[in-house]
Motif scaffolding. Structure first.
Motif, PDB file in Angstrom:
ATOM      1  N   LEU A   1      32.210  26.256  23.376  1.00 42.50           N
ATOM      2  CA  LEU A   1      32.093  27.371  22.430  1.00 42.50           C
ATOM      3  C   LEU A   1      31.455  28.587  23.096  1.00 42.50           C
ATOM      4  CD1 LEU A   1      30.880  25.631  19.142  1.00 42.50           C
ATOM      5  CD2 LEU A   1      32.999  26.921  19.417  1.00 42.50           C
ATOM      6  N   ASP A   2      30.360  28.370  23.805  1.00 39.60           N
ATOM      7  CA  ASP A   2      29.668  29.477  24.467  1.00 39.60           C
ATOM      8  C   ASP A   2      30.522  30.084  25.571  1.00 39.60           C
ATOM      9  OD1 ASP A   2      27.480  29.090  22.829  1.00 39.60           O
ATOM     10  OD2 ASP A   2      26.360  27.909  24.299  1.00 39.60           O
ATOM     11  N   GLU A   3      31.164  29.234  26.362  1.00 40.33           N
ATOM     12  CA  GLU A   3      31.978  29.729  27.474  1.00 40.33           C
ATOM     13  C   GLU A   3      33.204  30.485  26.983  1.00 40.33           C
ATOM     14  OE1 GLU A   3      30.795  26.239  30.706  1.00 40.33           O
ATOM     15  OE2 GLU A   3      32.567  25.990  29.421  1.00 40.33           O
ATOM     16  N   LYS A   4      33.847  29.961  25.946  1.00 42.65           N
ATOM     17  CA  LYS A   4      34.991  30.664  25.377  1.00 42.65           C
ATOM     18  C   LYS A   4      34.578  32.032  24.838  1.00 42.65           C
ATOM     19  CE  LYS A   4      37.915  28.957  22.456  1.00 42.65           C
ATOM     20  NZ  LYS A   4      38.470  28.171  21.322  1.00 42.65           N
ATOM     21  N   GLU A   5      33.451  32.067  24.129  1.00 42.80           N
ATOM     22  CA  GLU A   5      33.007  33.335  23.557  1.00 42.80           C
ATOM     23  C   GLU A   5      32.761  34.355  24.656  1.00 42.80           C
ATOM     24  OE1 GLU A   5      29.958  34.906  20.117  1.00 42.80           O
ATOM     25  OE2 GLU A   5      29.363  33.139  21.295  1.00 42.80           O
ATOM     26  N   LYS A   6      32.075  33.954  25.711  1.00 42.88           N
ATOM     27  CA  LYS A   6      31.799  34.872  26.813  1.00 42.88           C
ATOM     28  C   LYS A   6      33.094  35.336  27.465  1.00 42.88           C
ATOM     29  CE  LYS A   6      29.363  35.282  31.226  1.00 42.88           C
ATOM     30  NZ  LYS A   6      28.387  34.655  32.168  1.00 42.88           N
ATOM     31  N   PHE A   7      33.979  34.397  27.761  1.00 38.20           N
ATOM     32  CA  PHE A   7      35.193  34.734  28.488  1.00 38.20           C
ATOM     33  C   PHE A   7      36.134  35.581  27.630  1.00 38.20           C
ATOM     34  CE2 PHE A   7      39.421  34.111  30.190  1.00 38.20           C
ATOM     35  CZ  PHE A   7      39.206  34.255  31.545  1.00 38.20           C
ATOM     36  N   LEU A   8      36.316  35.222  26.366  1.00 34.44           N
ATOM     37  CA  LEU A   8      37.239  35.968  25.507  1.00 34.44           C
ATOM     38  C   LEU A   8      36.720  37.376  25.231  1.00 34.44           C
ATOM     39  CD1 LEU A   8      38.421  33.206  23.015  1.00 34.44           C
ATOM     40  CD2 LEU A   8      39.752  34.300  24.836  1.00 34.44           C
ATOM     41  N   ASN A   9      35.412  37.538  25.121  1.00 34.39           N
ATOM     42  CA  ASN A   9      34.867  38.883  24.958  1.00 34.39           C
ATOM     43  C   ASN A   9      35.139  39.731  26.198  1.00 34.39           C
ATOM     44  OD1 ASN A   9      33.725  39.114  22.320  1.00 34.39           O
ATOM     45  ND2 ASN A   9      32.087  37.714  22.927  1.00 34.39           N
ATOM     46  N   LEU A  10      34.984  39.142  27.373  1.00 37.28           N
ATOM     47  CA  LEU A  10      35.326  39.850  28.600  1.00 37.28           C
ATOM     48  C   LEU A  10      36.814  40.184  28.643  1.00 37.28           C
ATOM     49  CD1 LEU A  10      33.283  37.798  31.233  1.00 37.28           C
ATOM     50  CD2 LEU A  10      32.944  40.210  30.675  1.00 37.28           C
ATOM     51  N   ALA A  11      37.639  39.221  28.229  1.00 37.06           N
ATOM     52  CA  ALA A  11      39.090  39.426  28.257  1.00 37.06           C
ATOM     53  C   ALA A  11      39.513  40.543  27.311  1.00 37.06           C
ATOM     54  CB  ALA A  11      39.799  38.122  27.890  1.00 37.06           C
ATOM     55  N   ALA A  12      38.905  40.582  26.120  1.00 38.96           N
ATOM     56  CA  ALA A  12      39.243  41.629  25.155  1.00 38.96           C
ATOM     57  C   ALA A  12      38.743  42.995  25.623  1.00 38.96           C
ATOM     58  CB  ALA A  12      38.653  41.284  23.791  1.00 38.96           C
ATOM     59  N   SER A  13      37.556  43.040  26.181  1.00 41.43           N
ATOM     60  CA  SER A  13      36.974  44.314  26.601  1.00 41.43           C
ATOM     61  C   SER A  13      37.655  44.888  27.848  1.00 41.43           C
ATOM     62  CB  SER A  13      35.478  44.139  26.889  1.00 41.43           C
ATOM     63  OG  SER A  13      34.774  43.782  25.717  1.00 41.43           O
ATOM     64  N   ASN A  14      38.186  44.005  28.698  1.00 41.83           N
ATOM     65  CA  ASN A  14      38.760  44.446  29.975  1.00 41.83           C
ATOM     66  C   ASN A  14      40.277  44.291  30.044  1.00 41.83           C
ATOM     67  OD1 ASN A  14      36.257  45.000  31.791  1.00 41.83           O
ATOM     68  ND2 ASN A  14      35.797  43.044  30.795  1.00 41.83           N
ATOM     69  N   ASN A  15      40.892  43.927  28.926  1.00 39.52           N
ATOM     70  CA  ASN A  15      42.347  43.780  28.852  1.00 39.52           C
ATOM     71  C   ASN A  15      42.875  42.813  29.913  1.00 39.52           C
ATOM     72  OD1 ASN A  15      44.825  44.356  27.554  1.00 39.52           O
ATOM     73  ND2 ASN A  15      45.385  45.809  29.167  1.00 39.52           N
ATOM     74  N   TYR A  16      42.215  41.656  30.047  1.00 38.22           N
ATOM     75  CA  TYR A  16      42.725  40.617  30.926  1.00 38.22           C
ATOM     76  C   TYR A  16      44.045  40.069  30.373  1.00 38.22           C
ATOM     77  CZ  TYR A  16      37.985  40.235  32.971  1.00 38.22           C
ATOM     78  OH  TYR A  16      36.779  40.462  33.585  1.00 38.22           O
ATOM     79  N   TYR A  17      44.917  39.678  31.281  1.00 41.74           N
ATOM     80  CA  TYR A  17      46.161  38.988  30.920  1.00 41.74           C
ATOM     81  C   TYR A  17      45.940  37.495  31.145  1.00 41.74           C
ATOM     82  CZ  TYR A  17      48.411  43.543  30.700  1.00 41.74           C
ATOM     83  OH  TYR A  17      48.752  44.832  30.352  1.00 41.74           O
ATOM     84  N   LEU A  18      46.066  36.724  30.079  1.00 42.13           N
ATOM     85  CA  LEU A  18      45.726  35.303  30.123  1.00 42.13           C
ATOM     86  C   LEU A  18      46.999  34.469  30.288  1.00 42.13           C
ATOM     87  CD1 LEU A  18      43.070  35.252  27.249  1.00 42.13           C
ATOM     88  CD2 LEU A  18      42.797  35.893  29.664  1.00 42.13           C
ATOM     89  N   PHE A  19      47.107  33.842  31.444  1.00 36.53           N
ATOM     90  CA  PHE A  19      48.250  32.988  31.789  1.00 36.53           C
ATOM     91  C   PHE A  19      47.979  31.603  31.216  1.00 36.53           C
ATOM     92  CE2 PHE A  19      50.542  30.002  34.421  1.00 36.53           C
ATOM     93  CZ  PHE A  19      51.722  30.645  34.799  1.00 36.53           C
ATOM     94  N   LEU A  20      48.822  31.175  30.274  1.00 31.64           N
ATOM     95  CA  LEU A  20      48.589  29.938  29.537  1.00 31.64           C
ATOM     96  C   LEU A  20      49.320  28.773  30.200  1.00 31.64           C
ATOM     97  CD1 LEU A  20      48.949  31.329  25.906  1.00 31.64           C
ATOM     98  CD2 LEU A  20      46.836  30.939  27.204  1.00 31.64           C
ATOM     99  N   GLU A  21      48.562  27.853  30.732  1.00 30.24           N
ATOM    100  CA  GLU A  21      49.144  26.706  31.432  1.00 30.24           C
ATOM    101  C   GLU A  21      49.805  25.724  30.468  1.00 30.24           C
ATOM    102  OE1 GLU A  21      47.862  23.506  34.897  1.00 30.24           O
ATOM    103  OE2 GLU A  21      46.299  24.603  33.823  1.00 30.24           O
ATOM    104  N   HIS A  22      49.197  25.515  29.301  1.00 29.18           N
ATOM    105  CA  HIS A  22      49.652  24.438  28.425  1.00 29.18           C
ATOM    106  C   HIS A  22      50.429  24.893  27.198  1.00 29.18           C
ATOM    107  CE1 HIS A  22      48.090  21.098  30.563  1.00 29.18           C
ATOM    108  NE2 HIS A  22      46.809  21.289  30.309  1.00 29.18           N
ATOM    109  N   ASP A  23      50.578  26.176  26.985  1.00 28.60           N
ATOM    110  CA  ASP A  23      51.301  26.652  25.812  1.00 28.60           C
ATOM    111  C   ASP A  23      52.790  26.682  26.135  1.00 28.60           C
ATOM    112  OD1 ASP A  23      52.427  28.190  23.685  1.00 28.60           O
ATOM    113  OD2 ASP A  23      50.459  29.090  23.304  1.00 28.60           O
ATOM    114  N   ALA A  24      53.552  25.799  25.506  1.00 33.20           N
ATOM    115  CA  ALA A  24      54.974  25.675  25.820  1.00 33.20           C
ATOM    116  C   ALA A  24      55.792  26.866  25.346  1.00 33.20           C
ATOM    117  CB  ALA A  24      55.532  24.380  25.214  1.00 33.20           C
TER     118      ALA A  24
END
Length: 286
Positions: A236-259
Motif C-alpha cells: 500500500l505504501d509503495e504503491k501510493e509513493k510510486f503512483l503519486n510520482l507517476a501521476a506528477s511526472n507523467n510516467y508511462y507504465l508498461f503493464l506486464e500482466h494486463d492482457a
C-alpha cells in the motif's frame, strides 16, 4: 535506443487471489472473470536495444515444466519469446542481458531450459548475463513457506551454476540511479523482497516496467492488492509513493500482466490516483 514488447505467453489466475480482500463485485468491473473465477493474465516482457546491448526484462514461465504444472494456469493464445523475437528479426542468442524483476516462476521461468539430453538445466540465453540483486537472490534461494512454490530451483540455480549471474547494486533508499544496465530502478518490498522496477528514459519519456507492483490497470486503487503479496501493508505504501510520482511526472507504465492494456498513464483526482490514458506499445515506442 529502441523498445519492443515481447509476448511470452498468456495464462489465467484466480481473480480473488489477484485482488486479495477486494470484493469480486468491484474488481470484475475492470477484470472480468470466467466461469471458474479466472481472469486473463499476460506475461509481457520488454526488449531494450541500445547500441550493442540487447536487454530482455523478464522471461515469463518458459516451457520446461510438466503438463500438470501448466494445467493449473490455463494457458491461452500462441505467444512465445522465440516467436516474438523472430518477428523482430532477433534470436535468443542475440540477447546480451536478461534483467529479472524478481524470481517468481512467471517472471523468470523462461531464463532456464532443459539441456540437450534432458538430464539437467541450463541458461536459455547462452550469451547473456542474468541480473538479479543479492538480497532478493538470498530471499529466493532460501524461500519462506509462503513463497516456496513460486521460487523454483530449476529456474534459478542454473543461472548461478553457469557463471552468468550478475547482481545490481542495492540502493540506500528506494531508488538506484543509473544502474549497470543504463536505467534507474525502483525497489519495492511488499510483493516480495527487493523486487526491481526498471525506469527507462526513452525519447524524453519515462517508461516504467511495473511488474507486480501494479499487475493490471485494475490494481490502481490503493487497496487493490494481490493476495500473493507477502507484505500487503507495505505494498500500500509503495504503491501510493510510486503512483503519486507517476501521476506528477507523467510516467508511462508498461503493464506486464494486463492482457488487455499494454501501457497506461495515471492522474491525480479527488479520489486519489486514477487511470488517465491507455496506449498500445506501438503508439509509445514508434
Amino acid at each position: 535506443m529502441k523498445l519492443y514488447p515481447i509476448e511470452s505467453g498468456n495464462f489465467k489466475l484466480d481473480g480473488g487471489a489477484m485482488f486479495g480482500v477486494v470484493p469480486k463485485s468491484l474488481w470484475q468491473r475492470t477484470n472480468p472473470a470466467d466461469s471458474n473465477n479466472m481472469i486473463d493474465i499476460a506475461a509481457r516482457c520488454l526488449l531494450i536495444e541500445d547500441g550493442d546491448k540487447l536487454t530482455l526484462i523478464d522471461t515469463g514461465m518458459g516451457n520446461k515444466q510438466s503438463d500438470k504444472f501448466f494445467g493449473y494456469y490455463f494457458q491461452w493464445g500462441n505467444h512465445s519469446i522465440d516467436n516474438s523475437l523472430k518477428q523482430l528479426g532477433f534470436h535468443r542468442d542475440d540477447i546480451t542481458d536478461v534483467f529479472m524483476t524478481h524470481l517468481h516462476f512467471d517472471h523468470c521461468g523462461g531464463s532456464a531450459q532443459w539441456n540437450k539430453d534432458k538430464t539437467g538445466y541450463e541458461p536459455a540465453f547462452k550469451n547473456a548475463q542474468f541480473w538479479s540483486n543479492q538480497d532478493h537472490w538470498k530471499w529466493a534461494t532460501e524461500p519462506n513457506n509462503r513463497e516456496k512454490a513460486s521460487f523454483l530451483k530449476e529456474n534459478i540455480l542454473p543461472l548461478e551454476e553457469s557463471g552468468q549471474l550478475k547482481f545490481t547494486a542495492l540502493p540506500d533508499q528506494d531508488f538506484l540511479k543509473n544502474s549497470a544496465l543504463g536505467f534507474d530502478i525502483f525497489f519495492a518490498n511488499g510483493h516480495t523482497d527487493k523486487q526491481m522496477i526498471p525506469m527507462i528514459n526513452y525519447k524524453g519519456k519515462t517508461i516504467c516496467f511495473v511488474a507486480d507492483l501494479l499487475p493490471t490497470a485494475g490494481h490502481i486503487p490503493l487497496p487493490f492488492v494481490m493476495g500473493y503479496d507477502t507484505r500487503p501493508l507495505l505494498t500500500l505504501d509503495e504503491k501510493e509513493k510510486f503512483l503519486n510520482l507517476a501521476a506528477s511526472n507523467n510516467y508511462y507504465l508498461f503493464l506486464e500482466h494486463d492482457a488487455h492494456n499494454e501501457i497506461i498513464t495515471v492522474k491525480h483526482t479527488e479520489k486519489g490516483v486514477r487511470l488517465n490514458n491507455v496506449y498500445t506499445c506501438n503508439e509509445i515506442f514508434n
